[in-house]
Design an enzyme around this catalytic site. Structure first.
Site: not given
Length: 381
Positions: A173-174, A200, A290, A293
């Protein structure tokens, strides 16, 4: 109060962004800038908490401005760009490579069915990214730069696999795109295992991500189609708005099921399918991001006999996802990106014959039978 600098050359779009950001009482827009040069001056003078950065600007574009800011006054930067323009999308990922944290499409106007969702996403992202601690990027730094093995610390032998690896699943993600670039760029062209990725990212930017990753990888990188068979040495990135799973026969399934934890695609969905279909013949990797998940599902993969890897805290932009996996006991190993790439090359080496192994070593796949792992391995947990 979160102090924001808005960098946007269009007066209309700039005013629109100001209205959106000022609607949240926790946000204060301390200044605006129309060019990259103005942005540099404002950052030095005002030291904002976060910057929203346009890409297409006269003279100094958003990519160059991001690079200069991260070299001189490191500040969280969110790229806010139109995704339809291929050139702008490519520059957005160059900005990510230079240290920007996230990329978003510009919010759509009032009257559009996605107006409320897109404006809320901008506000949410600005607030979340403002909390991230960024570091200085030195000139000419590249995330995919190969670090000498001698600088990577203690070497230990890889644990004996229950069976030969047949698939690698990665969630991020991030902060994920530069780490994915680092990993994929280091895998040899004869890497014998398919790689499936859920990253993501804002809708409209997945194809740009794929093209950007492909530029530095010797492996084909693509967005799969429903029912497509995964091939050894190919990389498949989940498409916008669809969960990606894989069955025992190696066929990708793309589903529009309900989001999981508000996410579609979700890492959890991919990891569950891999645990079920491949069990001990799989490798799971959970990178910076973050939330949670994929954390529980990485543990599920480990319980099924898979080798599981979580990115370490020191190199994660946000240690939420991998940190939760570690807390749950789901990580066999906790590694920085440079060692993850070496670990994957080593795991792949277990499926090669002597001739293939010699070729892979010449291509920089590292020592096939001995992978560099740090002392904080969790295999005994």
């Amino acid at each position: 109060m979160i102090r924001v600098l808005v960098v946007e050359d269009s007066p209309t779009v700039r005013e629109f962004l100001l209205q959106i950001l000022r609607s949240d009482p926790a946000i204060e827009v301390v200044a605006t800038a129309e060019t990259g040069e103005e942005a540099l001056e404002a950052v030095e003078r005002l030291r904002p908490d976060i910057i929203t950065m346009d890409i297409h600007m006269p003279r100094m574009n958003g990519f160059d401005a991001t690079r200069r800011i991260m070299e001189s006054h490191p500040t969280p930067i969110v790229i806010v760009s139109g995704a339809a323009d291929a050139t702008d999308t490519a520059k957005a990922f160059r900005a990510i490579e230079s240290g920007a944290l996230a990329v978003l499409s510009k919010p759509v106007g009032v009257g559009h069915p996605d107006h409320q969702q897109s404006t809320a996403e901008l506000v949410r992202t600005v607030k979340l990214m403002s909390e991230v601690k960024v570091v200085r990027r030195w000139p000419r730094y590249r995330p995919s730069e190969v670090v000498p093995e001698t600088s990577l610390g203690k070497e230990v032998r890889l644990q004996t696999l229950q069976s030969q690896p047949r698939i690698v699943a990665i969630g991020a993600s991030t902060g994920g795109p530069p780490v994915l670039q680092t990993i994929l760029a280091a895998l040899p062209s004869n890497f014998p295992i398919p790689v499936l990725i859920v990253q993501h990212i804002a809708a409209g930017f997945t194809q740009g991500l794929v093209e950007w990753l492909a530029q530095s990888s010797s492996l084909p990188v693509q967005v799969p189609t429903h029912g497509q068979s995964v091939l050894p040495g190919h990389v498949y990135v989940a498409p916008d708005g669809l969960h990606m799973t894989v069955g025992a026969e190696g066929h990708v399934q793309l589903r529009s099921d309900e989001p999981e934890s508000g996410l579609r695609p979700s890492v959890a969905c991919l990891f569950r399918s891999v645990a079920k279909a491949y069990g001990p013949s799989s490798v799971g990797v959970l990178l910076t991001g973050m939330g949670k998940d994929g954390a529980w599902e990485l543990k599920l993969m480990k319980e099924q006999g898979a080798v599981t890897i979580a990115q370490d805290r020191e190199t994660s932009v946000v240690h939420g996802m991998p940190g939760e996996a570690i807390r749950l006991g789901g990580a066999t190993y906790v590694l920085p990106p440079e060692k993850i790439r070496m670990a994957l090359a080593s795991l792949a080496g277990n499926t090669m014959g002597n001739h293939e192994r010699a070729i892979a070593n010449r291509q920089g796949a590292s020592e096939i039978n001995s992978v560099v792992f740090p002392g904080h391995d969790l295999s005994g947990s």
